[in-house]
Scaffold this motif. Structure first.
Motif, PDB file in Angstrom:
ATOM      1  N   MET A  68       0.838  -1.188   0.000  1.00 45.08           N
ATOM      2  CA  MET A  68       0.000   0.000   0.000  1.00 45.08           C
ATOM      3  C   MET A  68       0.880   1.247   0.000  1.00 45.08           C
ATOM      4  O   MET A  68       1.804   1.365   0.795  1.00 45.08           O
ATOM      5  N   SER A  69       0.601   2.171  -0.920  1.00 43.25           N
ATOM      6  CA  SER A  69       1.398   3.384  -1.010  1.00 43.25           C
ATOM      7  C   SER A  69       1.084   4.321   0.149  1.00 43.25           C
ATOM      8  O   SER A  69       0.060   4.188   0.831  1.00 43.25           O
ATOM      9  N   MET A  70       1.962   5.307   0.360  1.00 44.42           N
ATOM     10  CA  MET A  70       1.698   6.296   1.404  1.00 44.42           C
ATOM     11  C   MET A  70       0.419   7.064   1.090  1.00 44.42           C
ATOM     12  O   MET A  70      -0.357   7.394   1.995  1.00 44.42           O
ATOM     13  N   ALA A  71       0.181   7.361  -0.180  1.00 46.10           N
ATOM     14  CA  ALA A  71      -1.044   8.074  -0.562  1.00 46.10           C
ATOM     15  C   ALA A  71      -2.275   7.264  -0.178  1.00 46.10           C
ATOM     16  O   ALA A  71      -3.272   7.821   0.325  1.00 46.10           O
ATOM     17  N   GLN A  72      -2.235   5.959  -0.378  1.00 44.71           N
ATOM     18  CA  GLN A  72      -3.374   5.113  -0.021  1.00 44.71           C
ATOM     19  C   GLN A  72      -3.562   5.054   1.496  1.00 44.71           C
ATOM     20  O   GLN A  72      -4.695   5.071   1.993  1.00 44.71           O
ATOM     21  N   ARG A  73      -2.452   5.001   2.238  1.00 41.53           N
ATOM     22  CA  ARG A  73      -2.562   4.997   3.698  1.00 41.53           C
ATOM     23  C   ARG A  73      -3.138   6.304   4.216  1.00 41.53           C
ATOM     24  O   ARG A  73      -3.981   6.321   5.121  1.00 41.53           O
ATOM     25  N   GLU A  74      -2.672   7.414   3.630  1.00 39.28           N
ATOM     26  CA  GLU A  74      -3.188   8.713   4.052  1.00 39.28           C
ATOM     27  C   GLU A  74      -4.676   8.840   3.705  1.00 39.28           C
ATOM     28  O   GLU A  74      -5.451   9.412   4.476  1.00 39.28           O
ATOM     29  N   ARG A  75      -5.077   8.311   2.566  1.00 38.51           N
ATOM     30  CA  ARG A  75      -6.484   8.332   2.185  1.00 38.51           C
ATOM     31  C   ARG A  75      -7.322   7.573   3.219  1.00 38.51           C
ATOM     32  O   ARG A  75      -8.362   8.059   3.680  1.00 38.51           O
ATOM     33  N   ARG A  76      -6.877   6.385   3.566  1.00 34.34           N
ATOM     34  CA  ARG A  76      -7.620   5.567   4.539  1.00 34.34           C
ATOM     35  C   ARG A  76      -7.715   6.282   5.885  1.00 34.34           C
ATOM     36  O   ARG A  76      -8.797   6.339   6.492  1.00 34.34           O
ATOM     37  N   GLU A  77      -6.611   6.869   6.338  1.00 34.79           N
ATOM     38  CA  GLU A  77      -6.619   7.549   7.634  1.00 34.79           C
ATOM     39  C   GLU A  77      -7.409   8.856   7.581  1.00 34.79           C
ATOM     40  O   GLU A  77      -8.024   9.254   8.569  1.00 34.79           O
ATOM     41  N   LEU A  78      -7.400   9.532   6.426  1.00 34.20           N
ATOM     42  CA  LEU A  78      -8.205  10.730   6.259  1.00 34.20           C
ATOM     43  C   LEU A  78      -9.685  10.406   6.412  1.00 34.20           C
ATOM     44  O   LEU A  78     -10.428  11.116   7.104  1.00 34.20           O
ATOM     45  N   VAL A  79     -10.125   9.342   5.775  1.00 26.13           N
ATOM     46  CA  VAL A  79     -11.539   8.953   5.873  1.00 26.13           C
ATOM     47  C   VAL A  79     -11.906   8.649   7.324  1.00 26.13           C
ATOM     48  O   VAL A  79     -12.968   9.071   7.807  1.00 26.13           O
ATOM     49  N   GLU A  80     -11.024   7.951   8.042  1.00 25.42           N
ATOM     50  CA  GLU A  80     -11.306   7.656   9.451  1.00 25.42           C
ATOM     51  C   GLU A  80     -11.350   8.933  10.280  1.00 25.42           C
ATOM     52  O   GLU A  80     -12.183   9.084  11.181  1.00 25.42           O
ATOM     53  N   ALA A  81     -10.471   9.874   9.982  1.00 21.91           N
ATOM     54  CA  ALA A  81     -10.465  11.148  10.708  1.00 21.91           C
ATOM     55  C   ALA A  81     -11.736  11.937  10.429  1.00 21.91           C
ATOM     56  O   ALA A  81     -12.312  12.552  11.339  1.00 21.91           O
ATOM     57  N   MET A  82     -12.189  11.940   9.176  1.00 25.06           N
ATOM     58  CA  MET A  82     -13.419  12.646   8.836  1.00 25.06           C
ATOM     59  C   MET A  82     -14.625  11.991   9.494  1.00 25.06           C
ATOM     60  O   MET A  82     -15.522  12.687  10.007  1.00 25.06           O
ATOM     61  N   ARG A  83     -14.646  10.667   9.516  1.00 24.61           N
ATOM     62  CA  ARG A  83     -15.760   9.963  10.160  1.00 24.61           C
ATOM     63  C   ARG A  83     -15.801  10.275  11.651  1.00 24.61           C
ATOM     64  O   ARG A  83     -16.876  10.524  12.214  1.00 24.61           O
ATOM     65  N   ALA A  84     -14.638  10.296  12.290  1.00 26.85           N
ATOM     66  CA  ALA A  84     -14.586  10.565  13.726  1.00 26.85           C
ATOM     67  C   ALA A  84     -14.967  12.010  14.035  1.00 26.85           C
ATOM     68  O   ALA A  84     -15.623  12.289  15.047  1.00 26.85           O
ATOM     69  N   ALA A  85     -14.569  12.944  13.173  1.00 25.04           N
ATOM     70  CA  ALA A  85     -14.853  14.364  13.409  1.00 25.04           C
ATOM     71  C   ALA A  85     -16.319  14.693  13.195  1.00 25.04           C
ATOM     72  O   ALA A  85     -16.897  15.523  13.901  1.00 25.04           O
ATOM     73  N   GLY A  86     -16.916  14.055  12.173  1.00 28.94           N
ATOM     74  CA  GLY A  86     -18.303  14.343  11.836  1.00 28.94           C
ATOM     75  C   GLY A  86     -18.419  15.356  10.718  1.00 28.94           C
ATOM     76  O   GLY A  86     -17.503  16.162  10.487  1.00 28.94           O
ATOM     77  N   PRO A  87     -19.545  15.364  10.005  1.00 29.84           N
ATOM     78  CA  PRO A  87     -19.665  16.179   8.792  1.00 29.84           C
ATOM     79  C   PRO A  87     -19.619  17.684   9.008  1.00 29.84           C
ATOM     80  O   PRO A  87     -19.218  18.423   8.118  1.00 29.84           O
ATOM     81  N   GLU A  88     -20.024  18.155  10.180  1.00 26.62           N
ATOM     82  CA  GLU A  88     -20.070  19.604  10.399  1.00 26.62           C
ATOM     83  C   GLU A  88     -18.846  20.138  11.136  1.00 26.62           C
ATOM     84  O   GLU A  88     -18.794  21.327  11.465  1.00 26.62           O
ATOM     85  N   ALA A  89     -17.871  19.306  11.387  1.00 22.64           N
ATOM     86  CA  ALA A  89     -16.650  19.749  12.067  1.00 22.64           C
ATOM     87  C   ALA A  89     -15.864  20.694  11.162  1.00 22.64           C
ATOM     88  O   ALA A  89     -15.918  20.585   9.930  1.00 22.64           O
ATOM     89  N   PRO A  90     -15.115  21.633  11.741  1.00 19.92           N
ATOM     90  CA  PRO A  90     -14.324  22.560  10.924  1.00 19.92           C
ATOM     91  C   PRO A  90     -13.087  21.878  10.361  1.00 19.92           C
ATOM     92  O   PRO A  90     -12.684  20.797  10.805  1.00 19.92           O
ATOM     93  N   THR A  91     -12.484  22.511   9.371  1.00 24.38           N
ATOM     94  CA  THR A  91     -11.198  22.086   8.825  1.00 24.38           C
ATOM     95  C   THR A  91     -10.317  23.334   8.716  1.00 24.38           C
ATOM     96  O   THR A  91     -10.757  24.445   8.987  1.00 24.38           O
ATOM     97  N   LEU A  92      -9.083  23.143   8.279  1.00 25.32           N
ATOM     98  CA  LEU A  92      -8.204  24.288   8.040  1.00 25.32           C
ATOM     99  C   LEU A  92      -8.427  24.910   6.672  1.00 25.32           C
ATOM    100  O   LEU A  92      -7.745  25.876   6.315  1.00 25.32           O
ATOM    101  N   CYS A  93      -9.383  24.392   5.903  1.00 22.95           N
ATOM    102  CA  CYS A  93      -9.650  24.909   4.557  1.00 22.95           C
ATOM    103  C   CYS A  93     -10.672  26.039   4.635  1.00 22.95           C
ATOM    104  O   CYS A  93     -11.841  25.861   4.255  1.00 22.95           O
ATOM    105  N   ASP A  94     -10.242  27.157   5.179  1.00 23.82           N
ATOM    106  CA  ASP A  94     -11.082  28.350   5.254  1.00 23.82           C
ATOM    107  C   ASP A  94     -12.392  28.013   5.959  1.00 23.82           C
ATOM    108  O   ASP A  94     -12.378  27.580   7.096  1.00 23.82           O
ATOM    109  N   THR A  95     -13.524  28.195   5.278  1.00 24.84           N
ATOM    110  CA  THR A  95     -14.826  27.966   5.919  1.00 24.84           C
ATOM    111  C   THR A  95     -15.361  26.554   5.693  1.00 24.84           C
ATOM    112  O   THR A  95     -16.469  26.241   6.129  1.00 24.84           O
ATOM    113  N   TRP A  96     -14.618  25.722   5.011  1.00 23.72           N
ATOM    114  CA  TRP A  96     -15.118  24.380   4.715  1.00 23.72           C
ATOM    115  C   TRP A  96     -15.283  23.541   5.970  1.00 23.72           C
ATOM    116  O   TRP A  96     -14.413  23.520   6.843  1.00 23.72           O
ATOM    117  N   THR A  97     -16.403  22.814   6.006  1.00 30.42           N
ATOM    118  CA  THR A  97     -16.592  21.772   7.010  1.00 30.42           C
ATOM    119  C   THR A  97     -15.992  20.474   6.466  1.00 30.42           C
ATOM    120  O   THR A  97     -15.556  20.402   5.307  1.00 30.42           O
TER     121      THR A  97
END
Length: 207
Positions: A1-30
């Protein structure tokens, strides 16, 4: 598994744990907005040019807002599975998506107060160093002074040459990459004239 694939998998888990309305560092994006961005980037080649080209930004915004109306689990599943078979990104996923997945993973993590940098392996840091060496000249192209990126183990690269002052940013490759992508929630040290340092830190570093 490439690093990009690992980061993708962990990103999805982080988003699931945070929830859809949680803030991000992307300006006003949830988190939902960020997931929609990733889905459109990989699955809507008709809209994706708007990410880089201002004349197409309005169309991209409309497509992305529509994508964001999908259920959150459906969005996460599309992020998790990545580019479909017909996408030009699929054959180059390991290269083209490494920065995207790593930076957006940290966009979710570091939007939470009290965040700490992750402990990455030396091999992963080497991949990020290779990446930041290639793309950072674009990020710092507007700097009125010379900009040098350096790591604690002695590696360095000049990413912007200009007459006069020199500013050195020192940190792990992961922190340097995040800064080059416009993020300020990073752990770096700076060397140089105070005014010049302020100019570099205040740059629009969008690629």
């Amino acid at each position: 598994m490439s690093m990009a694939q690992r980061e993708r998998r962990e990103l999805v888990e982080a988003m699931r744990a945070a929830g859809p309305e949680a803030p991000t560092l992307c300006d006003t994006w949830t988190v939902r907005d960020l997931a929609a961005h990733l889905v459109v980037r990989e699955r809507r080649p008709d809209a994706a040019p708007g990410i880089m080209l201002a004349p197409f930004a309005g169309y991209l915004d409309r497509v992305q807002k529509k994508a964001a109306t999908k259920s959150f689990p459906a969005l996460l599943e599309q992020v998790r599975t990545g580019p479909p078979w017909w996408s030009p990104l699929r054959p180059v996923d390991a290269l083209a998506n490494l920065a995207e997945m790593f930076v957006h993973h940290e966009d979710v993590r570091r939007a939470v107060p009290g965040w700490q940098p992750r402990e990455l392996t030396a091999a992963d840091q080497d991949k990020l160093w290779s990446l930041v060496r290639r793309m950072a000249s674009m990020s710092y192209r507007k700097a009125p002074v010379s900009v040098v990126l350096a790591t604690p183990d002695g590696r360095q690269v000049t990413v912007r040459s200009a007459s006069g002052a020199v500013v050195t940013l020192t940190g792990t490759p992961s922190e340097l990459l995040l800064h080059a992508f416009g993020r300020d929630e990073v752990r770096l040290t700076t060397t140089g004239d105070a005014e010049a340092v302020a100019q570099v830190l205040g740059l629009d570093r969008s690629v």
